[in-house]
Design an enzyme around this catalytic site. Structure first.
Site, mmCIF file in Angstrom:
data_model
loop_
_atom_site.group_PDB
_atom_site.id
_atom_site.type_symbol
_atom_site.label_atom_id
_atom_site.label_comp_id
_atom_site.label_asym_id
_atom_site.label_seq_id
_atom_site.Cartn_x
_atom_site.Cartn_y
_atom_site.Cartn_z
ATOM 1 C CE1 TYR A 45 -2.491 -3.275 0.335
ATOM 2 C CE2 TYR A 45 -3.042 -2.909 2.760
ATOM 3 C CZ TYR A 45 -2.981 -3.244 1.869
ATOM 4 O OH TYR A 45 -4.345 -4.845 2.179
ATOM 5 N N GLY A 52 -17.886 -2.847 0.826
ATOM 6 C CA GLY A 52 -18.669 -3.271 -0.884
ATOM 7 C C GLY A 52 -17.587 -2.028 -0.997
ATOM 8 N NE ARG A 53 -13.030 -4.009 -3.754
ATOM 9 C CZ ARG A 53 -12.119 -4.083 -3.555
ATOM 10 N NH1 ARG A 53 -10.063 -3.858 -3.271
ATOM 11 N NH2 ARG A 53 -11.483 -5.884 -3.832
ATOM 12 C CG LEU A 68 -22.260 -3.099 0.557
ATOM 13 C CD1 LEU A 68 -21.587 -4.434 1.107
ATOM 14 C CD2 LEU A 68 -23.356 -3.660 0.156
ATOM 15 N N PRO A 112 -15.460 -4.692 3.273
ATOM 16 C CG PRO A 112 -15.985 -4.683 5.579
ATOM 17 C CD PRO A 112 -14.959 -4.465 4.780
ATOM 18 C CG HIS A 168 -1.044 -8.793 0.136
ATOM 19 N ND1 HIS A 168 -0.717 -7.565 0.607
ATOM 20 C CD2 HIS A 168 -2.373 -8.550 0.311
ATOM 21 C CE1 HIS A 168 -1.403 -7.062 0.635
ATOM 22 N NE2 HIS A 168 -2.701 -7.210 0.508
#
Length: 322
Positions: free
Chosen positions: A62, A213-214, A217, A211, A130
């Site tokens: 990242y 949904g990027r 949601l 969790p 990873h």
């Protein structure tokens, strides 16, 4: 006064974590990269710790490297409050988002040394592969990771995006404490491919990334959403205009349940993941303090059976995961 979240065991490692963790990836790359703000992200990490979050997840990929350095700065003086999770074995092209995997055993210890330096710590609580390198038997990578546990540099080891068969092979070498995979109301693969079942049967924790949904949601992304060119979602099939329009029905139902519970859509989506299995600890990501407080509060949201059933019956999403 903030209500602290309940806790759950991290596999059979002997470690205990807050039932909702914090994924730090978006603080450095992938989503809305022009909005990166290190000071705000550090404040968010501190707010998470104050709310009872203990599982903090990062990775060398990242940034690259920026996220581990950021987390290391944020945890200065608070390291003993955290179950610190990072990873090894994957590099990401920042332009194409293509993965390069490296699970060579001889590279395991050097990768850990670099992570320890960036994170300003002398040990990692949860060290995760990873991605399994298709060119290296998982047993070989896993054996090298197990040696780090024996040396006291790592407390527990886990896998990310592994199959149930790969989990079993690794588990024969050394206990698998966790498996990190995408899991949410619109990505339920682990419920059907044996991974969640494997975790429950073998005492491992499933750690869902994305969790929410990027971000979808939460209800904050519209059908005509325009993403930055180097935002991961700009090239993701589920975020194409037609797919977003088709997926709106999922958000509408989540919002309806949230209104009935007097909660937010994000809290309902997280409460659903938590209600799926006691072996689950989701790690929603955010760089905003108010969002992390909203997310951690989901640990105390009770989802009645009839509302959970409504969410269980949501249709499959439009668009592939990648």
């Amino acid at each position: 006064m903030t209500t602290r979240i309940p806790t759950r065991p991290l596999g059979r490692s002997g470690l205990t974590v807050g039932a909702v963790g914090l994924g730090c990836m978006s603080m450095s790359w992938a989503y809305d990269p022009s909005q990166k703000d290190d000071n705000a992200s550090i404040d968010t990490i501190h707010a998470a710790l104050d709310a009872g979050v203990t599982l903090i997840d990062t990775a060398p990929a990242y940034g690259p490297h920026h996220n581990e350095e950021l987390v290391g700065r944020a945890l200065a003086g608070r390291r003993d409050e955290v179950v610190l999770a990072t990873k090894l074995g994957m590099y990401v092209d920042l332009t194409t988002f293509e993965f390069t995997k490296d699970g060579r055993p001889e590279q395991v210890a050097p990768q850990l040394e670099e992570s320890l330096r960036r994170l300003q710590t002398d040990h990692i609580d949860l060290y995760q592969l990873h991605r399994v390198d298709p060119n290296v038997p998982v047993e070989e990578t896993w054996g090298a990771m197990a040696q780090l546990v024996e040396r006291g540099l790592v407390r527990a080891i886990g896998l990310s995006e592994a199959t149930a068969e790969e989990c079993s092979r690794a588990h024969e070498v050394h206990p698998v404490s966790s498996v990190q995979s995408e899991f949410s109301l619109w990505t339920r693969d682990v419920m059907h491919n044996g991974v969640l079942e494997w975790c429950e049967a073998n005492g491992a924790t499933l750690i869902p990334f994305a969790p929410l949904g990027r971000g979808f949601l939460t209800g904050a992304i519209s059908a005509d959403q325009q993403f930055e060119a180097n935002d991961f979602r700009a090239r993701n099939p589920r975020f194409a205009a037609e797919a977003l329009a088709g997926n709106q029905r999922l958000v509408d139902e989540v919002r309806a349940v949230a209104e009935e519970l007097e909660a937010t859509p994000a809290q309902v989506a997280l409460a659903w993941t938590l209600a799926t299995s006691p072996a689950i600890v989701p790690i929603p990501g955010t760089r905003r303090r108010e969002r992390v407080l909203e997310n951690t509060a989901a640990g105390n949201v009770v989802l009645p059976d009839h509302l959970r059933k409504r969410l269980d019956e949501l249709p499959a999403p439009v668009g592939a995961r990648y």
